[in-house]
Design an enzyme around this catalytic site. Structure first.
Site, short mmCIF file in Angstrom:
data_model
loop_
_atom_site.label_atom_id
_atom_site.label_comp_id
_atom_site.label_asym_id
_atom_site.label_seq_id
_atom_site.Cartn_x
_atom_site.Cartn_y
_atom_site.Cartn_z
N ASP A 356 0.76 -1.65 0.36
CA ASP A 356 -0.18 -0.33 0.22
C ASP A 356 0.52 0.89 -0.04
OD1 ASP A 356 -2.19 1.58 0.52
OD2 ASP A 356 -3.06 1.27 2.04
N ASP A 624 -1.48 -3.17 6.16
CA ASP A 624 -1.44 -2.81 7.98
C ASP A 624 -3.44 -2.77 7.98
OD1 ASP A 624 -2.21 -0.45 6.23
OD2 ASP A 624 -1.20 1.18 8.20
N ASP A 628 -6.70 -4.80 3.57
CA ASP A 628 -5.52 -5.69 3.32
C ASP A 628 -5.45 -6.87 2.81
OD1 ASP A 628 -4.06 -3.05 2.20
OD2 ASP A 628 -4.23 -3.01 4.13
N ASN A 692 30.28 -40.33 -1.19
CA ASN A 692 31.34 -41.83 -0.28
C ASN A 692 30.21 -42.90 -0.92
OD1 ASN A 692 33.04 -39.81 1.50
ND2 ASN A 692 31.09 -39.92 2.90
N ASN A 717 29.72 -39.81 9.97
CA ASN A 717 28.53 -38.98 9.35
C ASN A 717 28.31 -38.19 10.93
OD1 ASN A 717 27.22 -38.98 7.03
ND2 ASN A 717 25.29 -40.57 7.76
N ASP A 721 28.35 -34.68 10.10
CA ASP A 721 27.30 -33.55 10.67
C ASP A 721 27.73 -32.79 12.39
OD1 ASP A 721 25.21 -34.64 9.09
OD2 ASP A 721 25.03 -36.16 10.42
#
Length: 882
Positions: A356, A624, A628, A692, A717, A721
């Site tokens: 707006d 707002d 809207d 892998n 693994n 991680d």
């Protein structure tokens, strides 16, 4: 409809709760307002502070609390129970049988290590999840919807969750219904009940219907329900139920609440499907190859299952949650509060921002500049009538009303109010775009005074006042009046019209039907100057690939003036009337060029947003007001401000604490940083794990033993991680932030297919070194060979974190953030300690000789150089990296 069928006991409980709610509410529709107040132990003056506090203690906060609400134990269980940990537990169980029950040595070391891995990974996920959840909750607590409640005869604003049964509340357009209510007074009160019934058309509510009411509960005109909101009008209502005791609360177990998945959720689903396809293709092959070559089908099955886990980025949920939460906290520092975490990525993906005009591009500081007659001459009488209209209306006083009241004060008009009393009012709504009050003076003379949008007021006028005379509103007079408005609009003034009539019936209640045959008095012009920051903000958004489009209900002239000052091209523009005449195809073509849409209705705003979406854009809508809300629901990401009406804040995904596009630009960049770090993890994990698996499959064809045992793969693994836990805090290259980013499953697949085999080439080079140079070429030396694979596999995945995280030269042109540098450094040190120290034996490995360290460093260096060369070719070919 939000209703969803369930079976079994849960469905029966939901039905029983709805029936109980109906039994509670229906009597209130049949009794008078006074009787309803008596039933609640309340009165017209509302509750006392002590009574309200006592009821709040008894009923609890006014929130919907689902029975499926997850407690601490549930969240703890979710952190530990996941596919990765389940496979680890399966490995532990099989190892316990083979190494303890069926073995004479009774070695429990491997079992203990695997169980420790389960505990460690679950604990990290739980802690990170709790921290992320608390951060998100703390941010959301900064946003609260308010309601006007009468306590001890005084109207005060309190948070909705503090409302209790027996409270008397005052409602106006834009307010959320704070509970199940019985209307005590209502004036043109229209509610949206779409969340309850699925019907988009608003429903009118009344204070009393003679003889009671029959029919469905939601059709009863005297009742309003939590989950609905005021579209127009004003009302006073008695709260009769709150929280889970409401009709909406009784439906909590049968509410599907399913909405269309946003782009973030669709992207995660796409990545998951991609990884599953690769896993389904590779795991059977690995199982068959190891079964036939090694002859041990049980071990082959366990190995294949482990490989499946190795191909999956197990930490993805935790990494995503942590990254999104960190992004939300970072955005809060830029005065941007995230209500829906997944909307952060959509925010960064946004390439069209619909907004707006008022308060976003302008100062939101409306100043009354002119009050003029139909010909454009100054006339204080116009201000006088506008002041009476604004001062006596009971609905939401907007900035225009406040500007009128302020200017009237400067001109000494407030004593004027003492000579009038309000008889009735016809509240504002967004279809009429005007509001009226009926006043009576000391002599009993009545007049209806209306102010509103120029064309809408002109449509109800049959006369005009010119030089003190009342004349018919002929086409010539009408055109002259419109020309006056157009001239002032072109100067940037927002124009509204003022009209009145004196011949009114002796009634106490008036309606829209009475707004006819009126006399046009003149116009009032307001100035809402553009913000100094708006032009820079629009330019900054444009530089970052976000096109700003203005969707306003204001006149074309004012909108063109403002857009011109802030740098928005208005060469192609459309009005609501032109949009209405277009079919979807024509509108779809128009949105590719048009950046200004003026005189739009709420539904037309929503239609324009949908047209952008059909054209392939990711659309944000910033608003707002209640007008809207439809467009915000339609948009990919709804953006509002803390000062917005309740329904706008409730609809929004993101709330700005400062109504400024520059704040929005910072949020967009943070959204892209957040998404960039998530993509880093996915590409690192997917390509590394894929490489892998290729290496393991190749080794299985030629080696007389497994290159890595299942426990080695799982530990490796997990270490990798942990090394990537610092990714949510990493920096993102400035070049990545210049354009919108969205999920592209095809690019992730392409990345896997290029970077995965590259790592496999160096794995195979490692196999040759271990076999020929180190001499680990017999079954007895398998632990030594496996140790080399374990160390290099871990270190190479850590190294590739730094290679993949940036399109530039790592360590030189782009350095990782400290948390990521620490996490990768610590895990690298752990891998070296396990590989070259005495701890290797604890996981069935044989320590590597220190003489192998230079070979390892040379191989890692070659891998980094090759990755950088491939990166350059990749960027040159496809124009992107992450």
């Amino acid at each position: 409809m939000f209703l969803q069928r369930h079976s079994g006991a849960g469905s029966n409980r939901a039905i029983q709760k709805r029936r109980a709610s109906e039994e509670l509410l229906r009597p209130y529709a049949r009794c008078t307002g006074e009787e309803a107040l008596q039933l609640q132990g309340s009165g017209p003056r509302g509750l006392s502070a002590a009574a309200a506090a006592e009821r709040l203690e008894e009923c609890g906060p006014n929130r919907i609390r689902s029975e499926a609400r997850h407690g601490l134990l549930y969240r703890l269980g979710q952190a530990f129970i996941n596919p990765f940990n389940l496979v680890l537990l399966l490995v532990a169980a099989i190892t316990f049988v083979t190494d303890v029950l069926l073995s004479q040595s009774g070695d429990v070391t491997t079992v203990v290590i695997v169980l420790a891995l389960v505990g460690l990974s679950g604990l990290v996920s739980f802690v990170q999840g709790e921290r992320s959840g608390k951060a998100a909750a703390a941010l959301q607590s900064m946003i609260s919807n308010q309601v006007d409640v009468v306590r001890e005869g005084e109207t005060r604003s309190i948070p909705i969750d503090q409302v209790v049964p027996g409270d008397v509340v005052r409602l106006s357009a834009g307010d959320i219904i704070p509970g199940d209510v019985r209307f005590l007074a209502a004036k043109d009160a229209f509610l949206s009940q779409a969340a309850l019934t699925g019907e988009s058309a608003p429903v009118e509510k009344f204070a009393q219907l003679p003889g009671g009411e029959k029919g469905a509960l939601t059709d009863l005109g005297a009742l309003g329900f939590m989950g609905s909101n005021m579209i127009s009008g004003s009302a006073t209502a008695l709260v009769v139920a709150t929280g889970n005791d409401t009709y909406f609360g009784s439906m909590a177990q049968s509410l599907s609440g399913d909405r269309a998945k946003n782009s973030f959720e669709r992207g995660v689903d796409g990545v998951s499907r991609l990884l599953i396809r690769f896993m389904l293709a590779m795991v059977p092959v690995i199982f068959l190859v190891n079964g036939f070559t090694k002859g041990d089908w049980g071990s082959a099955l366990l190995f294949a299952v482990t490989i499946a886990v190795g191909l999956t980025p197990e930490m993805l949920p935790m990494i995503m949650t942590s990254t999104l939460a960190k992004g939300a906290v970072a955005m809060s520092k830029h005065q941007t509060i995230v209500k829906t975490l997944s909307s952060i990525q959509t925010f960064g993906e946004m390439d069209v921002l619909c907004t707006d005009k008022t308060g976003t591009l302008t100062e939101d500081r409306i100043v009354l500049e002119k009050y003029m007659d139909v010909r454009g001459g100054d006339d204080l009488r116009i201000l006088r009538h506008a002041y009476l209209n604004s001062a006596f209306q009971t609905g939401l006083k907007n900035l225009i009303d406040l500007a009128i009241i302020g200017r009237a004060g400067e001109n000494g008009l407030p004593p004027l109010l003492e000579g009038y009393t309000r008889v009735d009012e016809i509240p504002f709504d967004f279809s009429r775009r005007r509001m009226s009050v009926v006043l009576s003076d000391g002599s009993g003379k009545r007049q209806l005074i209306t102010k509103g949008a120029v064309e809408e007021v002109l449509s109800i006028c049959a006369f005009a006042e010119l030089d003190g005379a009342i004349l018919p509103l002929t086409p010539d007079v009408r055109q002259a009046a419109l020309a006056v408005c157009a001239a002032h609009s072109a100067e940037g003034l927002r124009m509204i019209a003022v009209a009145q009539k004196n011949e009114l019936p002796a009634a106490e209640n008036f309606s829209v039907a009475d707004e006819r045959e009126m006399v046009l008095l003149g116009f009032i012009g307001f100035l809402d100057p553009p913000k100094e920051s708006s032009k820079a903000a629009v330019a900054a958004l444009r530089q970052h690939g976000v096109r700003t489009v203005v969707l306003t209900g204001d006149s074309e002239g004012v909108a063109v003036k403002v857009c011109g000052k802030v740098g928005i091209d208005t060469g192609h523009r459309l009005t609501g009337a032109q949009v209405e005449e277009m079919d979807d195809s024509a509108l779809g073509e128009a949105v590719q060029r048009c950046q200004l849409f003026s005189k739009l209705s709420p539904l037309q705003k929503s239609r324009v947003v949908e047209a952008f979406q059909r054209a392939g854009h990711t659309v944000g809508y910033m608003g707002d007001g209640i007008n809207d809300a439809p467009a915000m629901r339609q948009a990919d990401v709804g953006i509002s401000v803390d000062s917005a009406v309740d329904i706008a804040k409730e609809t929004a995904d993101i709330i700005l604490l400062k109504k400024d596009l520059m704040v929005l630009e910072e949020g967009v960049l943070e959204g892209r940083r957040t998404f960039g770090n998530i993509v880093k993890y996915i590409k690192m994990a997917a390509s590394g794990n894929f490489g892998n698996m290729i290496s393991v499959m190749v080794a299985s064809l030629f080696l007389p033993f497994l290159p890595l045992l299942p426990v080695h793969i799982l530990i490796q693994n997990l270490l990798c991680d942990f090394a990537q836990l610092g990714i949510p805090f990493d920096r993102v290259d400035a070049s990545y932030l210049r354009s919108p980013r969205r999920w592209e499953t095809g690019t992730i697949q392409r990345f896997m297919l290029i970077m995965g085999p590259l790592s496999s080439l160096f794995d195979i080079a490692l196999y040759l070194l271990l076999w020929f140079w180190l001499g680990a070429n017999t079954a007895g030396l398998a632990p030594l060979f496996q140790c080399g694979c374990f160390v290099f596999g871990t270190l190479s995945q850590i190294a590739v974190v730094h290679m993949i995280r940036t399109a530039r030269i790592p360590f030189v042109q782009s350095r990782a953030a400290l948390p990521l540098a620490l996490s990768t450094g610590v895990v690298g040190a752990v891998a070296l300690f396990l590989g070259f120290g005495p701890a290797a034996a604890a996981i069935d490995l044989r320590p590597l000789p220190l003489a192998f360290l230079p070979c390892l460093a040379l191989l890692l260096g070659g891998y980094c150089v090759a990755s950088q060369l491939v990166k350059r070719l990749y960027v040159r070919r496809w124009g992107e990296w992450l």
